[in-house]
Design an enzyme around this catalytic site. Structure first.
Site, PDB file in Angstrom:
ATOM      1  N   ASP A 182       0.885  -1.165   0.000  1.00 50.80           N
ATOM      2  CA  ASP A 182       0.000   0.000   0.000  1.00 50.80           C
ATOM      3  C   ASP A 182       0.922   1.215   0.000  1.00 50.80           C
ATOM      4  O   ASP A 182       1.536   1.533   1.013  1.00 50.80           O
ATOM      5  CB  ASP A 182      -0.876  -0.037   1.267  1.00 50.80           C
ATOM      6  CG  ASP A 182      -1.642   1.277   1.491  1.00 50.80           C
ATOM      7  OD1 ASP A 182      -1.670   2.124   0.579  1.00 50.80           O
ATOM      8  OD2 ASP A 182      -2.194   1.438   2.601  1.00 50.80           O
TER       9      ASP A 182
ATOM     10  N   LYS B 170       2.517  11.338  -3.557  1.00 48.36           N
ATOM     11  CA  LYS B 170       1.486  10.605  -4.303  1.00 48.36           C
ATOM     12  C   LYS B 170       0.531  11.559  -5.026  1.00 48.36           C
ATOM     13  O   LYS B 170      -0.025  11.218  -6.068  1.00 48.36           O
ATOM     14  CB  LYS B 170       0.721   9.707  -3.326  1.00 48.36           C
ATOM     15  CG  LYS B 170      -0.267   8.765  -3.967  1.00 48.36           C
ATOM     16  CD  LYS B 170      -0.746   7.787  -2.925  1.00 48.36           C
ATOM     17  CE  LYS B 170      -1.859   6.906  -3.432  1.00 48.36           C
ATOM     18  NZ  LYS B 170      -2.304   5.969  -2.379  1.00 48.36           N
TER      19      LYS B 170
ATOM     20  N   GLU C 125      -7.311   0.403  -4.308  1.00 46.21           N
ATOM     21  CA  GLU C 125      -7.291   0.294  -2.849  1.00 46.21           C
ATOM     22  C   GLU C 125      -8.601  -0.275  -2.277  1.00 46.21           C
ATOM     23  O   GLU C 125      -8.551  -1.157  -1.412  1.00 46.21           O
ATOM     24  CB  GLU C 125      -6.975   1.668  -2.239  1.00 46.21           C
ATOM     25  CG  GLU C 125      -5.520   2.069  -2.501  1.00 46.21           C
ATOM     26  CD  GLU C 125      -5.241   3.554  -2.372  1.00 46.21           C
ATOM     27  OE1 GLU C 125      -6.152   4.302  -1.964  1.00 46.21           O
ATOM     28  OE2 GLU C 125      -4.111   3.969  -2.686  1.00 46.21           O
TER      29      GLU C 125
ATOM     30  N   ASP D  18     -12.798   5.634   3.014  1.00 44.00           N
ATOM     31  CA  ASP D  18     -11.357   5.714   3.258  1.00 44.00           C
ATOM     32  C   ASP D  18     -10.938   7.141   3.610  1.00 44.00           C
ATOM     33  O   ASP D  18     -10.852   7.998   2.735  1.00 44.00           O
ATOM     34  CB  ASP D  18     -10.612   5.213   2.000  1.00 44.00           C
ATOM     35  CG  ASP D  18      -9.094   5.222   2.163  1.00 44.00           C
ATOM     36  OD1 ASP D  18      -8.596   5.757   3.159  1.00 44.00           O
ATOM     37  OD2 ASP D  18      -8.423   4.676   1.265  1.00 44.00           O
TER      38      ASP D  18
END
Ligand code: AMP
Length: 493
Positions: free
Chosen positions: A12, A74, A152, A175
């Site tokens: 991850d 990211k 994800e 999330d």
């Protein structure tokens, strides 16, 4: 005889933190890094002595050496022109991500006592082709053979063993991480995963909850002491760190204390924050996530009652008020038995185990027939091709299940044209220049003829990683033509 331990790493690669896991004795297990932690901050830096620092060490020097530290890289993945100035060099976002992945790989090798060559890496469901491509590239630069890039939310569902039900199951994944918020709705049937909708806010996360406490402390301090600390860089860094600790404490305590001696000259910042106060000050943030969840349900054409399971992902779902609001809105207890900051890595390990043909325990303790597990996602944006006059020819509409392929026929627009060149576009706009250009297709060696005569079939296919490939065929001769997708120059090593 099945291997005890898989050699394929599940990763991850998060905005704030990263985590790795592997299948051991049929079950996913989180790997501890060389600092003894299960999470590795996604931070890279160089020390004042020019040593490369990744993870905890890089995070620790953000305050003392900010110009030589980079976090949240990211957010910039797949942006071709973005460069990070660091240690007198300019790095690409995937180059920085490769440094994080390399540390994860080396730490995993130390933990396992064995070389790790293969990996499954997760990305947000809304990541486009460039972002997925950049992620895969980062893995390769770190010396990893990236077997699959998976979403994800899909990984989170896999971690909970939601993969082989016979009935249609609809899952909502909520999330809330450090800096981003995503909601995804998945449909799972016979081991086939389909993303029905994704929504989110790339600027909403745990950092915003910290900021609410920071603002409160600043205004209380100003009122009591008459000093404004907001311009004091060093004091602000200490306050930010204390605010995050206070927030984390309030997930298990009803009141938390912030005590910072010598915050400014001889003054001390010593205050209590109650959970009730914290909940009042962050209510608008939680409300925002609930509206986004509502929108994702609307996009999928579903109501809360249609959802079979709700999964909580991301460290910020440990905030009791967050979990409670999700539960109240969805009228269902969410799944949260797996640590929310590890669940995605665990699911990546499950997918890694499947691709590595490992023995995997299922709920019934039988071996899962991994051959049956196909992961399907949908494209979130329409894919098209630029044609004359700044127009877009739409080829693959949004929400098409991937892997997919589709073709359209094009022709030349002047006599004896030998080369056709057009941009691959992502977006819904009829005007080509308003969409995002992913790359260019160049088709050469077209035999000379009058304009409009050649019939060139352009085919796009999107593979299971969400990465686009293109081919072109001259329909008159049946010859396949050479097609180059020129990735934006910034996506080179
Ligand atoms: P992630 O991106 O999933 O690693 O989440 C990181 C975010 O989760 C950061 O903002 C952390 O402060 C937050 N976080 C981690 N643990 C807790 C906790 N126990 N309570 C509240 N927030 C937490």
């Amino acid at each position: 005889m099945a291997q005890v331990r898989s050699k394929v790493l599940g990763i991850d690669l998060g905005t704030t933190n990263s985590c790795t896991a592997i299948i051991e004795l049929g079950e996913p297990k989180v790997i501890t890094n060389s600092e003894g932690k299960r999470l590795t901050p996604s931070v890279v830096g160089f020390s004042k002595k020019n040593e490369l620092l990744v993870g905890e060490l890089a995070k620790r020097q953000i305050v003392s050496n900010p110009e030589n530290s980079v976090q949240s890289i990211k957010r910039y993945m797949g942006k071709p022109d973005y460069r990070v100035p660091l240690n007198n060099e300019h790095y690409t976002p995937h180059g920085i991500s490769a440094m994080i992945l390399q540390k994860l790989k080396v730490d995993a090798e130390k933990y396992l006592g064995d070389a790790v060559g293969k990996a499954v890496i997760t990305v947000p469901a809304y990541f486009n082709d460039s972002q997925r491509f950049a992620t895969k590239k980062a893995g390769e630069m770190a010396g990893l053979d990236v077997l699959r890039v998976i979403n994800e939310p899909t990984a989170a569902a896999l971690a909970y063993g939601l993969r082989d039900g016979v009935q249609d199951q609809k899952i909502l994944v909520y999330d809330l991480g450090g800096g981003t918020f995503d909601v995804s709705i998945l449909k799972i049937k016979h081991g086939v995963f389909e993303v029905l909708a994704t929504c989110g806010d790339t600027e909403l996360g745990g950092d915003d909850f910290d900021r609410k406490i920071v603002d409160y402390l600043l205004s209380e301090f100003k009122e009591a002491e008459g000093t404004d600390l907001s311009e004091n860089v060093e004091a602000m860094q200490r306050i930010k760190e204390a605010a995050e600790r206070c927030k984390v404490d309030l997930s298990s305590l009803m009141t938390a204390n912030v005590d910072l001696p010598y915050i400014s000259e001889n003054k001390r910042l010593d205050m209590e924050v109650s959970r009730e106060q914290f909940e009042a000050m962050t209510e608008d943030l939680v409300n925002k996530t609930i509206s986004i969840m509502e929108k994702s349900l609307k996009d999928a054409g579903l109501s809360p009652q249609d959802i079979d399971e709700v999964i909580l992902v991301g460290g910020s779902t440990r905030i009791p008020a967050v979990a409670k609001r999700v539960e109240d809105f969805m009228e269902k207890s969410p799944l949260q038995s797996i640590n929310p900051d590890e669940v995605v890595a665990m699911g990546a390990a499950v997918q890694a185990g499947i691709l590595g043909n490992e023995y995997l325990k299922s709920s019934g303790n039988q071996q899962v027939d991994s051959g049956n597990l196909v992961l399907l996602d949908v494209t979130s944006l329409t894919l098209g091709f630029e044609t004359v006059g700044d127009t877009t020819a739409f080829i693959i509409p949004r929400n098409t299940t991937i892997p997919t392929r589709n073709s359209k026929v094009f022709t030349t627009h002047y006599d004896n044209q030998e080369v056709v060149r057009g941009k691959i576009l992502q977006g819904e706009e009829q005007e080509a220049s308003k969409n995002v250009a992913l790359g260019t297709i160049i088709l050469e060696n077209i035999p000379p003829s009058l304009k409009g005569v050649p019939r060139i079939e352009v085919t796009f296919d999107i593979d299971a990683n969400g990465i686009i490939n293109a081919t072109a065929r001259d329909l008159a001769t049946g010859n396949m033509r050479s097609v180059t997708i020129e990735r934006p120059a910034g996506l080179n090593d």
